[in-house]
Write a protein that holds these residues in place. Structure first.
Motif, PDB file in Angstrom:
ATOM      1  N   THR A 101       0.861  -1.181   0.000  1.00 59.37           N
ATOM      2  CA  THR A 101       0.000   0.000   0.000  1.00 59.37           C
ATOM      3  C   THR A 101       0.903   1.238   0.000  1.00 59.37           C
ATOM      4  N   GLU A 102       0.309   2.393  -0.233  1.00 63.02           N
ATOM      5  CA  GLU A 102       1.101   3.629  -0.226  1.00 63.02           C
ATOM      6  C   GLU A 102       1.783   3.825   1.126  1.00 63.02           C
TER       7      GLU A 102
ATOM      8  N   ASP B 146       0.110  -8.255   7.032  1.00 64.49           N
ATOM      9  CA  ASP B 146      -0.426  -6.926   7.324  1.00 64.49           C
ATOM     10  C   ASP B 146       0.167  -6.374   8.613  1.00 64.49           C
ATOM     11  N   LYS B 147       0.242  -7.206   9.634  1.00 64.83           N
ATOM     12  CA  LYS B 147       0.786  -6.785  10.923  1.00 64.83           C
ATOM     13  C   LYS B 147       2.278  -6.500  10.802  1.00 64.83           C
ATOM     14  N   LYS B 148       2.988  -7.379  10.092  1.00 67.00           N
ATOM     15  CA  LYS B 148       4.434  -7.222   9.942  1.00 67.00           C
ATOM     16  C   LYS B 148       4.782  -5.908   9.236  1.00 67.00           C
TER      17      LYS B 148
ATOM     18  N   ARG C 272      -1.903 -11.497  -1.454  1.00 69.00           N
ATOM     19  CA  ARG C 272      -2.701 -10.323  -1.798  1.00 69.00           C
ATOM     20  C   ARG C 272      -3.374 -10.471  -3.162  1.00 69.00           C
ATOM     21  N   MET C 273      -2.766 -11.227  -4.055  1.00 68.42           N
ATOM     22  CA  MET C 273      -3.401 -11.503  -5.339  1.00 68.42           C
ATOM     23  C   MET C 273      -4.669 -12.323  -5.128  1.00 68.42           C
ATOM     24  N   ASN C 274      -4.569 -13.343  -4.265  1.00 68.49           N
ATOM     25  CA  ASN C 274      -5.735 -14.173  -3.961  1.00 68.49           C
ATOM     26  C   ASN C 274      -6.815 -13.363  -3.259  1.00 68.49           C
ATOM     27  N   LYS C 275      -6.390 -12.475  -2.356  1.00 65.26           N
ATOM     28  CA  LYS C 275      -7.346 -11.634  -1.638  1.00 65.26           C
ATOM     29  C   LYS C 275      -8.068 -10.700  -2.608  1.00 65.26           C
TER      30      LYS C 275
END
Length: 217
Positions: A124-125, A152-154, A200-203
């Motif tokens: 993400t930005e 995401d947490k990392k 993230r592609m799967n998400k």
């Protein structure tokens, strides 16, 4: 002042001194892995993005051999990791050659871990801010879960470090790193790879599929 001068000065002094003091250990581990890896070598080199996204070659001790199946494909990681390789991973000795990257200026002792270049389009930005500083051998995410927390947490922890970098924070990370290495916390020597881009592609695909279903009703 710390971020722009003293941090780099500490990196140079500490990495240079550590390479000299640990040279017998580094030589012994390299020789051990050379024979254990059956000619595959003792060192592993891979391109990683550093500060500003600049690509450099990170160096680590090689924990796996290069054995392949009858069709020439590499065997699964769990079949190629050697007993010495499992040991250097579990004790984090595989990270020591990166002291050379620190001395060169590719990395810092402390910072976000350098990840695969292919992940860069999937940040993400906000997550892109992790490249505002040099990557590190250890970091805030590594002492707060390492392999046991979500991507995401990392990445959020990486950004927190960039935004809160200080001498006091780095001292906390060093102390926690020493504790974690001694207790072997957060280390999974035979971990199953979980790739950020694939996740993230799967998400994204799932979200688009759900959106299409909603639009059909």
């Amino acid at each position: 002042m710390y971020k722009h001068f003293f941090k780099r000065a500490i990196d140079i002094a500490a990495s240079g001194g550590a390479l000299i003091v640990l040279s017998p250990v580094l030589a012994a581990v390299a020789l051990w892995l050379h024979f254990a890896n059956k000619g595959a070598g003792a060192f592993f080199f891979q391109e990683r993005p550093g500060r500003g996204g600049r690509i450099f070659r990170v160096v680590k001790f090689k924990s796996m051999n290069d054995l392949r199946d009858a069709e020439g494909n590499p065997l699964p990681d769990r079949e190629r990791i050697t007993t010495p390789g499992r040991f250097v991973r579990s004790t984090s000795l595989d990270e020591l050659p990166q002291l050379w990257n620190v001395l060169r200026g590719d990395m810092s002792l402390i910072g976000p871990r350098p990840l695969l270049p292919r992940y860069m389009p999937w940040y993400t930005e906000r997550e892109q801010k992790r490249h505002d500083v040099r990557p590190g051998i250890t970091g805030w995410a590594q002492v707060n879960g390492r392999n046991l927390i979500s991507w995401d947490k990392k990445l959020e922890l990486d950004v927190w470090y960039v935004e809160n970098m200080s001498f006091a924070t780095d001292c906390r990370i060093i102390m926690r790193t020493i504790r974690n290495v001694l207790k072997k916390e957060g280390v999974v020597a035979d971990k199953k790879e979980n790739y950020l881009d694939i996740e993230r592609m799967n998400k994204k695909s799932r979200a688009e599929a759900l959106n299409n279903i909603d639009n059909q009703h």
